[in-house]
Design an enzyme around this catalytic site. Structure first.
Site, PDB file in Angstrom:
ATOM      1  N   ARG A 231      33.730  35.907  37.102  1.00 19.75           N
ATOM      2  CA  ARG A 231      34.807  36.875  36.952  1.00 19.75           C
ATOM      3  C   ARG A 231      34.387  38.141  37.693  1.00 19.75           C
ATOM      4  O   ARG A 231      33.210  38.511  37.706  1.00 19.75           O
ATOM      5  CB  ARG A 231      35.046  37.196  35.466  1.00 19.75           C
ATOM      6  CG  ARG A 231      35.803  36.082  34.699  1.00 19.75           C
ATOM      7  CD  ARG A 231      37.248  36.012  35.105  1.00 19.75           C
ATOM      8  NE  ARG A 231      38.018  35.052  34.315  1.00 19.75           N
ATOM      9  CZ  ARG A 231      38.193  33.790  34.639  1.00 19.75           C
ATOM     10  NH1 ARG A 231      37.627  33.296  35.733  1.00 19.75           N
ATOM     11  NH2 ARG A 231      38.936  32.984  33.893  1.00 19.75           N
ATOM     12  N   GLU A 260      42.315  41.496  40.212  1.00 18.11           N
ATOM     13  CA  GLU A 260      43.081  40.497  40.971  1.00 18.11           C
ATOM     14  C   GLU A 260      44.589  40.632  40.721  1.00 18.11           C
ATOM     15  O   GLU A 260      44.987  40.931  39.593  1.00 18.11           O
ATOM     16  CB  GLU A 260      42.599  39.099  40.576  1.00 18.11           C
ATOM     17  CG  GLU A 260      41.164  38.816  40.942  1.00 18.11           C
ATOM     18  CD  GLU A 260      40.673  37.500  40.381  1.00 18.11           C
ATOM     19  OE1 GLU A 260      41.488  36.717  39.871  1.00 18.11           O
ATOM     20  OE2 GLU A 260      39.463  37.259  40.428  1.00 18.11           O
ATOM     21  N   HIS A 278      40.466  33.539  44.392  1.00 13.24           N
ATOM     22  CA  HIS A 278      40.245  32.869  43.104  1.00 13.24           C
ATOM     23  C   HIS A 278      40.684  31.412  43.191  1.00 13.24           C
ATOM     24  O   HIS A 278      41.571  30.962  42.468  1.00 13.24           O
ATOM     25  CB  HIS A 278      40.983  33.611  41.984  1.00 13.24           C
ATOM     26  CG  HIS A 278      40.401  33.323  40.638  1.00 13.24           C
ATOM     27  ND1 HIS A 278      40.375  34.250  39.619  1.00 13.24           N
ATOM     28  CD2 HIS A 278      39.832  32.220  40.126  1.00 13.24           C
ATOM     29  CE1 HIS A 278      39.807  33.710  38.537  1.00 13.24           C
ATOM     30  NE2 HIS A 278      39.490  32.473  38.824  1.00 13.24           N
TER      31      HIS A 278
HETATM   32  C1  8YV Z   1      41.778  29.438  37.343  1.00 16.80           C
HETATM   33  C2  8YV Z   1      39.613  29.994  36.172  1.00 16.80           C
HETATM   34  O1  8YV Z   1      41.656  30.329  38.357  1.00 16.80           O
HETATM   35  O2  8YV Z   1      39.081  28.262  34.703  1.00 16.80           O
HETATM   36  C3  8YV Z   1      39.022  29.485  34.916  1.00 16.80           C
HETATM   37  O3  8YV Z   1      38.482  30.298  34.156  1.00 16.80           O
HETATM   38  O4  8YV Z   1      39.410  31.097  36.553  1.00 16.80           O
HETATM   39  C4  8YV Z   1      40.411  29.065  37.004  1.00 16.80           C
HETATM   40  O5  8YV Z   1      40.319  27.776  36.669  1.00 16.80           O
HETATM   41  C5  8YV Z   1      42.823  30.017  36.526  1.00 16.80           C
HETATM   42  O6  8YV Z   1      42.387  30.776  35.513  1.00 16.80           O
HETATM   43  C6  8YV Z   1      43.806  28.947  36.195  1.00 16.80           C
HETATM   44  O7  8YV Z   1      44.670  29.346  35.165  1.00 16.80           O
END
Ligand code: 8YV
Length: 313
Positions: A231, A260, A278
């Site tokens: 993150r 983001e 991302h």
């Molecule tokens: C996706 C992610 O970008 O799993 C996570 O924590 O960051 C990713 O898989 C996203 O959050 C999909 O909703």
């Protein structure tokens, strides 16, 4: 009667299709006035399907008095107010394991792209500079060198397996040492001092906010490369930008950012950083598997059967 489910963002069309077979789906992302929409449908909502980025805030969950379950299309839950959910007995489910290998692939891709300067090399050919100006400067080797992993969880261990296949020595930092074949370091800075590459795969949220600070970045040093697939909040982004700009860090490969999808221009203009929007889990195969887990968790809850991937209460 079909249970009412609030879908905050459209992940993939197949997820919406599958959810609509079992639930009355309310599409928050289509609402002209999301707040008014939530106020209107809120009392009917028993489940939420959401993404890692949108999550489920305490404010959102408080507007859903009959909420029973939040199914997150992600493994990172830093955008979900877990304390609020726990206090109300709201089940939270995520999508672990199915995305581990993709995110680890992205970490290696970013490391190789940053070390071997693949983006700059591509531009050098496309622009005709190779013909006009000749070869680019030499880049840096990855195989046989030393990598530190901050956050040796499922994704961190998958990254380590890839690095071992490249004869890279692996060490790690966690809050506490775990059973592993890798050398443990008690702090990110101590780890950074002893490695060439630092790969951030730690859980996001308040506990890890700013964990990779200026001290750690300076410890990684002017020949060091930082990769972040966790993150944006885990890294002090301002300190990272300054170090990249001032030559105190050689390069970075980033898939996640502090705010983001807004990325500071000061970062976007730097030549020694590889940027991805991302995309860690963003493959057809993995997002289909994640969406299926979201649907299965919701279906199991309302069928009164065991959920595939609930968070432990
Ligand atoms: C996706 C992610 O970008 O799993 C996570 O924590 O960051 C990713 O898989 C996203 O959050 C999909 O909703």
């Amino acid at each position: 009667m079909k249970p009412d489910v609030l879908m905050t963002r459209l992940t993939i069309p197949a997820a919406l299709t599958a959810l609509e077979r079992t639930f009355r789906v309310h599409r928050l992302w289509e609402a002209d006035d999301p707040a008014a929409f939530i106020q209107e449908v809120g009392p009917t909502i028993r489940g939420v399907a959401t993404t890692g980025g949108f999550g489920a805030s305490a404010e959102l969950m408080a507007a859903l008095p009959n909420l029973e379950i939040v199914a997150v299309n992600a493994v990172g839950l830093d955008a979900v107010d877990l304390a609020h959910a726990k206090a109300r007995g709201i089940i939270v489910a995520s999508t672990p394991d199915v995305l581990t290998e993709d995110v680890a692939d992205m970490a290696l891709a970013l490391l190789l792209a940053a070390a071997r300067e693949l983006v700059a090399g591509d531009a050098h050919v496309r622009s005709g500079a190779w013909e006009r100006e000749g070869n680019r400067p030499l880049a840096r080797r990855v195989h046989g060198r030393r990598a530190g992993i901050v956050g040796l969880g499922r994704i961190g261990r998958a990254v380590a397996r890839r690095l071992e296949a490249m004869n890279v020595q692996v060490a790690y930092h966690n809050r506490r040492p775990i059973e592993s074949p890798y050398i443990y370091y008690g702090s990110p800075a101590a780890l950074a001092r002893d490695v060439d590459f630092l790969i951030v795969a730690a859980t996001g949220g308040d506990a890890s906010r700013g964990l990779i600070d200026r001290e750690t970045i300076d410890a990684l040093g002017p020949d060091g490369i930082l990769v972040n697939v966790a993150r944006g909040s885990v890294v002090d982004e301002d300190a990272l930008i300054a170090a990249l700009r001032d030559g105190r860090l050689a390069a970075a490969g980033l898939d996640v950012f502090a705010d983001e999808p807004r990325v500071p221009e000061a970062l976007r203009v730097l030549p020694n950083v590889v940027l991805q929007p991302h995309q860690g889990s963003a493959t057809v195969e993995t997002r289909a598997a994640m969406a299926e887990l979201v649907v299965r968790n919701l279906q199991a809850h309302f069928a009164g059967t065991l959920l595939p991937t609930p968070l432990p209460l």
